[in-house]
Design an enzyme around this catalytic site. Sequence first.
Site, PDB file in Angstrom:
ATOM      1  N   LYS A  68       1.101  -1.230  -0.130  1.00  0.00           N
ATOM      2  CA  LYS A  68       0.056  -0.123   0.140  1.00  0.00           C
ATOM      3  C   LYS A  68       0.872   1.275   0.022  1.00  0.00           C
ATOM      4  O   LYS A  68       0.391   2.431  -0.278  1.00  0.00           O
ATOM      5  CB  LYS A  68      -0.890   0.092   1.288  1.00  0.00           C
ATOM      6  CG  LYS A  68      -2.159  -1.113   0.991  1.00  0.00           C
ATOM      7  CD  LYS A  68      -2.928  -0.792   2.296  1.00  0.00           C
ATOM      8  CE  LYS A  68      -4.098  -1.976   2.417  1.00  0.00           C
ATOM      9  NZ  LYS A  68      -5.255  -1.593   3.491  1.00  0.00           N
ATOM     10  N   ASP A 105      -9.890   3.044   2.967  1.00  0.00           N
ATOM     11  CA  ASP A 105     -10.012   2.559   4.397  1.00  0.00           C
ATOM     12  C   ASP A 105     -10.782   3.363   5.304  1.00  0.00           C
ATOM     13  O   ASP A 105     -11.278   3.027   6.250  1.00  0.00           O
ATOM     14  CB  ASP A 105      -8.765   2.132   4.891  1.00  0.00           C
ATOM     15  CG  ASP A 105      -8.125   0.711   4.047  1.00  0.00           C
ATOM     16  OD1 ASP A 105      -9.264  -0.052   3.965  1.00  0.00           O
ATOM     17  OD2 ASP A 105      -7.050   0.691   3.885  1.00  0.00           O
TER      18      ASP A 105
END
Length: 292
Positions: A68, A105
């Site tokens: 990520k 997220d």
Amino acid sequence: MTDHYRLAIIGHPVGHSMSPLMHALAAKRNGLALTYDKIDTLPGQVGETVARLRDEGYHGFNVTVPHKIEVMEYLDHISEEAKLIGAVNTVVIGQDGRLTGYNTDAYGFVAPLKKTAGFDPEGKSVFMYGAGGAARAVAVGLLAAQVASLTIANRTVARAQELKERLVTHYRAATITAIGFDDKNLVESVGGADIIVNTSSVGLGGQTGSLPGEDEIKGGLVVDIVYQPLETKLLIKANALGAATLDGLWMLIHQGDRAFNIWTGKNFPIEEVRSALLARLRQETASSPSGE
Ligand code: ATR
């Protein structure tokens, strides 16, 4: 409108990812044609994989552990939110081949607080365990939703302090505090919180470890982002102490919903996706007696 979405997830490992299942179901319900591949990508091969996806005409991809952060090097544009979180989990590949990174997220965490638990974070006090990658997204989501205070408690206090430093310059209205697990104020902070969140890996895979102060929960809402097991020790305890709880599957589903929306403009059938994921988790637990 695109007639066939070509999407993927890159990570290592990706074998157990539930994203293909979620996105396939959502595509079916929305009448879209979609393929969603799992592409196991070793550290160091991220640039190569991203270039291949672009050259092969993919519309986008998800990024999971451990890429990520690394993936950000290969993107043309990164959303302000993803920059602040310091990680990208969703990439759109434009028709011109330009790559734009997002992080879904924070939305994934905050959306079910409101939609599922009926909890509005604005003006609330938060106690958060953990200061890793997941904690950064959760903290940004909660601060953007205008919580009044955020206490970050981490086993390694220096990491909690680093996260605090990262956040304070951006979110001046909230009181942000960083503490270690042995801090004398920890118990009081847990007891006084409206919402308690576990972003640490304590509880993952049914580990027996416990979190300091968890016996001091006095109600409110307790959220665990761990979803394997679904009912973590923390959530079982919180339930017993009279708190409302939300399990980690909600965040997983809503981060996927946001990504699907960014790519297609459509949304997940949330309840149906949750049922499918619960069935998958039950299957996995049944085929592995240890639950792993
Ligand atoms: P993620 O991206 O999932 O957040 P991470 O960045 O590795 O993963 O962060 C893991 C978090 O879980 C950290 O807050 C870590 O605490 P440390 O910073 O002290 O390592 C926390 N964690 C992991 N194992 C733990 C344990 N046994 N007890 C307490 N905290 C733990």
